[in-house]
Design an enzyme around this catalytic site. Structure first.
Site, PDB file in Angstrom:
ATOM      1  N   MET A  15      18.947 -15.202 -32.561  1.00 41.25           N
ATOM      2  CA  MET A  15      17.872 -14.329 -32.074  1.00 41.25           C
ATOM      3  C   MET A  15      17.147 -13.729 -33.283  1.00 41.25           C
ATOM      4  O   MET A  15      17.793 -13.122 -34.158  1.00 41.25           O
ATOM      5  CB  MET A  15      18.523 -13.217 -31.236  1.00 41.25           C
ATOM      6  N   ILE A  18      13.511  -9.361 -35.853  1.00 43.24           N
ATOM      7  CA  ILE A  18      12.338  -8.546 -35.494  1.00 43.24           C
ATOM      8  C   ILE A  18      11.544  -9.275 -34.401  1.00 43.24           C
ATOM      9  O   ILE A  18      11.268 -10.471 -34.499  1.00 43.24           O
ATOM     10  CB  ILE A  18      11.404  -8.313 -36.717  1.00 43.24           C
ATOM     11  N   GLY A  19      11.233  -8.520 -33.357  1.00 40.16           N
ATOM     12  CA  GLY A  19      10.397  -9.062 -32.283  1.00 40.16           C
ATOM     13  C   GLY A  19       9.250  -8.107 -32.032  1.00 40.16           C
ATOM     14  O   GLY A  19       9.229  -6.983 -32.538  1.00 40.16           O
ATOM     15  N   TRP A  23       5.243  -3.193 -24.319  1.00 34.76           N
ATOM     16  CA  TRP A  23       5.063  -2.142 -23.307  1.00 34.76           C
ATOM     17  C   TRP A  23       3.791  -1.339 -23.586  1.00 34.76           C
ATOM     18  O   TRP A  23       3.463  -1.093 -24.750  1.00 34.76           O
ATOM     19  CB  TRP A  23       6.293  -1.226 -23.359  1.00 34.76           C
ATOM     20  N   ASP A  46       9.339  -9.431 -26.710  1.00 35.07           N
ATOM     21  CA  ASP A  46      10.071  -8.664 -25.694  1.00 35.07           C
ATOM     22  C   ASP A  46       9.114  -8.285 -24.562  1.00 35.07           C
ATOM     23  O   ASP A  46       8.154  -7.550 -24.793  1.00 35.07           O
ATOM     24  CB  ASP A  46      10.660  -7.390 -26.310  1.00 35.07           C
ATOM     25  N   TYR A  51       6.085  -4.072 -17.438  1.00 32.09           N
ATOM     26  CA  TYR A  51       4.999  -3.794 -18.382  1.00 32.09           C
ATOM     27  C   TYR A  51       3.660  -4.327 -17.866  1.00 32.09           C
ATOM     28  O   TYR A  51       2.603  -4.031 -18.431  1.00 32.09           O
ATOM     29  CB  TYR A  51       5.291  -4.386 -19.778  1.00 32.09           C
ATOM     30  N   LYS A  80      13.095  -9.091 -18.253  1.00 35.22           N
ATOM     31  CA  LYS A  80      14.106  -8.197 -17.666  1.00 35.22           C
ATOM     32  C   LYS A  80      14.001  -8.101 -16.146  1.00 35.22           C
ATOM     33  O   LYS A  80      12.912  -8.274 -15.582  1.00 35.22           O
ATOM     34  CB  LYS A  80      13.944  -6.789 -18.250  1.00 35.22           C
ATOM     35  N   HIS A 113      17.378  -4.500 -16.735  1.00 36.76           N
ATOM     36  CA  HIS A 113      16.595  -3.489 -17.467  1.00 36.76           C
ATOM     37  C   HIS A 113      17.281  -2.123 -17.499  1.00 36.76           C
ATOM     38  O   HIS A 113      17.201  -1.393 -18.487  1.00 36.76           O
ATOM     39  CB  HIS A 113      15.204  -3.382 -16.818  1.00 36.76           C
ATOM     40  N   LEU A 215      10.404   2.967 -33.660  1.00 38.98           N
ATOM     41  CA  LEU A 215       9.591   3.865 -34.483  1.00 38.98           C
ATOM     42  C   LEU A 215       9.522   5.267 -33.893  1.00 38.98           C
ATOM     43  O   LEU A 215       8.730   6.099 -34.315  1.00 38.98           O
ATOM     44  CB  LEU A 215       8.181   3.274 -34.651  1.00 38.98           C
ATOM     45  N   ARG A 277      -0.676  -3.610 -38.679  1.00 35.90           N
ATOM     46  CA  ARG A 277       0.645  -2.981 -38.491  1.00 35.90           C
ATOM     47  C   ARG A 277       1.674  -4.005 -37.997  1.00 35.90           C
ATOM     48  O   ARG A 277       2.846  -3.910 -38.334  1.00 35.90           O
ATOM     49  CB  ARG A 277       0.528  -1.797 -37.542  1.00 35.90           C
TER      50      ARG A 277
HETATM   51  P1  NAP Z   1       7.715   1.842 -30.853  1.00 35.42           P
HETATM   52  O1  NAP Z   1       7.666   0.375 -31.088  1.00 35.42           O
HETATM   53  O2  NAP Z   1       8.820   2.600 -31.474  1.00 35.42           O
HETATM   54  O3  NAP Z   1       6.357   2.516 -31.302  1.00 35.42           O
HETATM   55  C1  NAP Z   1       5.121   2.005 -30.918  1.00 35.42           C
HETATM   56  C2  NAP Z   1       4.057   2.940 -31.433  1.00 35.42           C
HETATM   57  O4  NAP Z   1       4.074   2.964 -32.869  1.00 35.42           O
HETATM   58  C3  NAP Z   1       2.667   2.531 -31.030  1.00 35.42           C
HETATM   59  O5  NAP Z   1       1.960   3.710 -30.779  1.00 35.42           O
HETATM   60  C4  NAP Z   1       2.121   1.821 -32.254  1.00 35.42           C
HETATM   61  O6  NAP Z   1       0.718   1.980 -32.325  1.00 35.42           O
HETATM   62  C5  NAP Z   1       2.800   2.572 -33.386  1.00 35.42           C
HETATM   63  N1  NAP Z   1       3.073   1.705 -34.543  1.00 35.42           N
HETATM   64  C6  NAP Z   1       3.549   0.432 -34.540  1.00 35.42           C
HETATM   65  N2  NAP Z   1       3.710  -0.015 -35.794  1.00 35.42           N
HETATM   66  C7  NAP Z   1       3.320   0.968 -36.618  1.00 35.42           C
HETATM   67  C8  NAP Z   1       3.265   1.109 -38.023  1.00 35.42           C
HETATM   68  N3  NAP Z   1       3.635   0.111 -38.846  1.00 35.42           N
HETATM   69  N4  NAP Z   1       2.793   2.272 -38.537  1.00 35.42           N
HETATM   70  C9  NAP Z   1       2.408   3.278 -37.734  1.00 35.42           C
HETATM   71  N5  NAP Z   1       2.449   3.225 -36.380  1.00 35.42           N
HETATM   72  C10 NAP Z   1       2.906   2.078 -35.825  1.00 35.42           C
HETATM   73  O7  NAP Z   1       7.722   2.205 -29.293  1.00 35.42           O
HETATM   74  P2  NAP Z   1       7.894   1.503 -27.883  1.00 35.42           P
HETATM   75  O8  NAP Z   1       6.706   0.706 -27.496  1.00 35.42           O
HETATM   76  O9  NAP Z   1       8.397   2.585 -27.016  1.00 35.42           O
HETATM   77  O10 NAP Z   1       9.127   0.484 -28.065  1.00 35.42           O
HETATM   78  C11 NAP Z   1       8.967  -0.845 -28.535  1.00 35.42           C
HETATM   79  C12 NAP Z   1       9.251  -1.863 -27.451  1.00 35.42           C
HETATM   80  O11 NAP Z   1      10.576  -1.711 -26.934  1.00 35.42           O
HETATM   81  C13 NAP Z   1       8.381  -1.713 -26.186  1.00 35.42           C
HETATM   82  O12 NAP Z   1       7.062  -2.148 -26.406  1.00 35.42           O
HETATM   83  C14 NAP Z   1       9.168  -2.548 -25.212  1.00 35.42           C
HETATM   84  O13 NAP Z   1       8.956  -3.932 -25.435  1.00 35.42           O
HETATM   85  C15 NAP Z   1      10.606  -2.146 -25.575  1.00 35.42           C
HETATM   86  N6  NAP Z   1      11.139  -1.024 -24.742  1.00 35.42           N
HETATM   87  C16 NAP Z   1      12.177  -1.284 -23.895  1.00 35.42           C
HETATM   88  C17 NAP Z   1      12.689  -0.273 -23.092  1.00 35.42           C
HETATM   89  C18 NAP Z   1      13.839  -0.557 -22.180  1.00 35.42           C
HETATM   90  O14 NAP Z   1      14.132   0.265 -21.295  1.00 35.42           O
HETATM   91  N7  NAP Z   1      14.523  -1.662 -22.356  1.00 35.42           N
HETATM   92  C19 NAP Z   1      12.150   1.035 -23.157  1.00 35.42           C
HETATM   93  C20 NAP Z   1      11.114   1.281 -24.057  1.00 35.42           C
HETATM   94  C21 NAP Z   1      10.621   0.241 -24.860  1.00 35.42           C
HETATM   95  P3  NAP Z   1      -0.273   0.711 -32.592  1.00 35.42           P
HETATM   96  O15 NAP Z   1      -0.077  -0.223 -31.429  1.00 35.42           O
HETATM   97  O16 NAP Z   1      -1.607   1.351 -32.596  1.00 35.42           O
HETATM   98  O17 NAP Z   1       0.109   0.107 -33.893  1.00 35.42           O
END
Ligand code: NAP
Length: 297
Positions: A15, A18-19, A23, A46, A51, A80, A113, A215, A277
């Site tokens: 796997m 990094i993916g 969402w 992912d 989503y 999921k 999920h 993040l 990014r």
């Molecule tokens: P995250 O990836 O921690 O953060 C995303 C945020 O950070 C966005 O606002 C993005 O904005 C910004 N960002 C991304 N790269 C950056 C960088 N290099 N510098 C500054 N800002 C940056 O949050 P997340 O979307 O909550 O989590 C990631 C993924 O995990 C989701 O998309 C989803 O696929 C999965 N997830 C799963 C569950 C679950 O229950 N299994 C729950 C939550 C999330 P920009 O788009 O403007 O760059």
């Protein structure tokens, strides 16, 4: 330097560490983002029916596969079983719907999920109590759902199966009641929510951890706000130690947060719809945190 590095799962499959998370991105945003991600070298995507953008992702995948720009076996696609439908009879129709939307014959990983189902309104939307919180359906039996998940491996619809948001007790119960051990537990995991106990337990049981919201909890903050819940969450990219370590390595705070996950033996799925990014988030394999830096975080 390879753009991808891999973690070997308990079934021998590899796997990508990094993916791209998908969402909270509209169809238009995610089409551009997945296209840019594939260009940048991402091979792990992912997704989830919750989503609402699997059809858009499917369009991009089809374009890339049809053009021969990527081979199916090079991709690692995760989807999921949604929180509103995770009883045993949901498993087969739900994965088939995702596969149709994604225009694929199989997914590489299919996850439950959440370890609970939630009560829904008549229109299928999630019902919330007066505080804006979801109402769990306490009759959920994920061990029964798991039996149907195992059939997906047998019939080739999913190469690997796993869980998401499961705590230690829930994972342990599944391990006692399974023929196929979960390959993955996708949990919220970042420097501000390290869940060390759960991470160590899963790793000891051979279950890979995927860190979502690596993040910080920006996505969750949006959801909270949409249902009137106010919770102050720190900006992880603004933590002084993160910034200091980033400066020492000539990297960005986001890259340090992701490298911390890699250095603790986990997979990360940062979401970005910004091509620059996206590239930055994949470019974390040319440096390593020292033991002191990991400890500091
Ligand atoms: P995250 O990836 O921690 O953060 C995303 C945020 O950070 C966005 O606002 C993005 O904005 C910004 N960002 C991304 N790269 C950056 C960088 N290099 N510098 C500054 N800002 C940056 O949050 P997340 O979307 O909550 O989590 C990631 C993924 O995990 C989701 O998309 C989803 O696929 C999965 N997830 C799963 C569950 C679950 O229950 N299994 C729950 C939550 C999330 P920009 O788009 O403007 O760059």
């Amino acid at each position: 330097m390879d753009t991808n590095q891999f973690l070997t799962l308990n079934n021998g499959k590899k796997m990508p560490i990094i993916g791209i998370g998908t969402w909270q991105a509209s169809d238009e945003e995610i089409e551009t983002a997945v296209d840019a991600a594939l260009e940048a070298g991402y091979r792990h995507i992912d997704t989830a029916p919750r989503y609402g953008n699997e059809q858009a992702i499917g369009k991009v995948l089809k374009r890339w596969l049809d053009a021969g720009k990527v081979k199916r076996e090079e991709l690692f696609i995760v989807t999921k079983l949604p929180v509103i439908a995770n009883s045993p009879s949901d498993v087969d129709p739900i994965i088939r719907k995702s596969l149709a939307d994604l225009q694929l014959d199989y997914v590489d990983m299919f996850l439950i999920h959440t370890p609970f189902t939630v009560v829904t309104n008549e229109d299928g939307s999630i019902k919330r109590d007066e505080e804006g919180l979801m109402i769990p359906d306490l009759t959920t039996n994920h061990a029964a759902t798991w039996i149907e998940m195992e059939k997906l491996v047998a019939n080739g619809l999913a190469k690997s199966i796993g869980v998401s948001n499961f705590d230690k007790e829930q994972v342990a119960r599944l391990l006692k009641n399974c023929k196929i051990r979960p390959a993955n537990n996708q949990i919220e995991h970042h420097v501000y929510l390290q869940q060390r106990d759960l991470v160590e337990f899963c790793k000891a049981e051979g279950i890979a951890i995927t860190a979502y919201s690596p993040l910080g909890s920006k996505g969750i903050a949006n959801v909270n706000a949409s249902v009137g819940i106010k919770r102050d969450l720190p900006d992880l990219m603004d933590i002084p130690e993160v910034k200091e370590i980033a400066a020492a390595h000539g990297k960005t705070p986001a890259q340090v947060l992701l490298r911390w996950i890699v250095d603790t033996g986990c997979i990360a799925i940062p979401k970005s719809t910004n091509p620059e990014r996206l590239r930055q988030n994949l470019n974390v394999f040319d440096f390593k945190l020292t033991e002191e830096e990991v400890a500091k975080l």
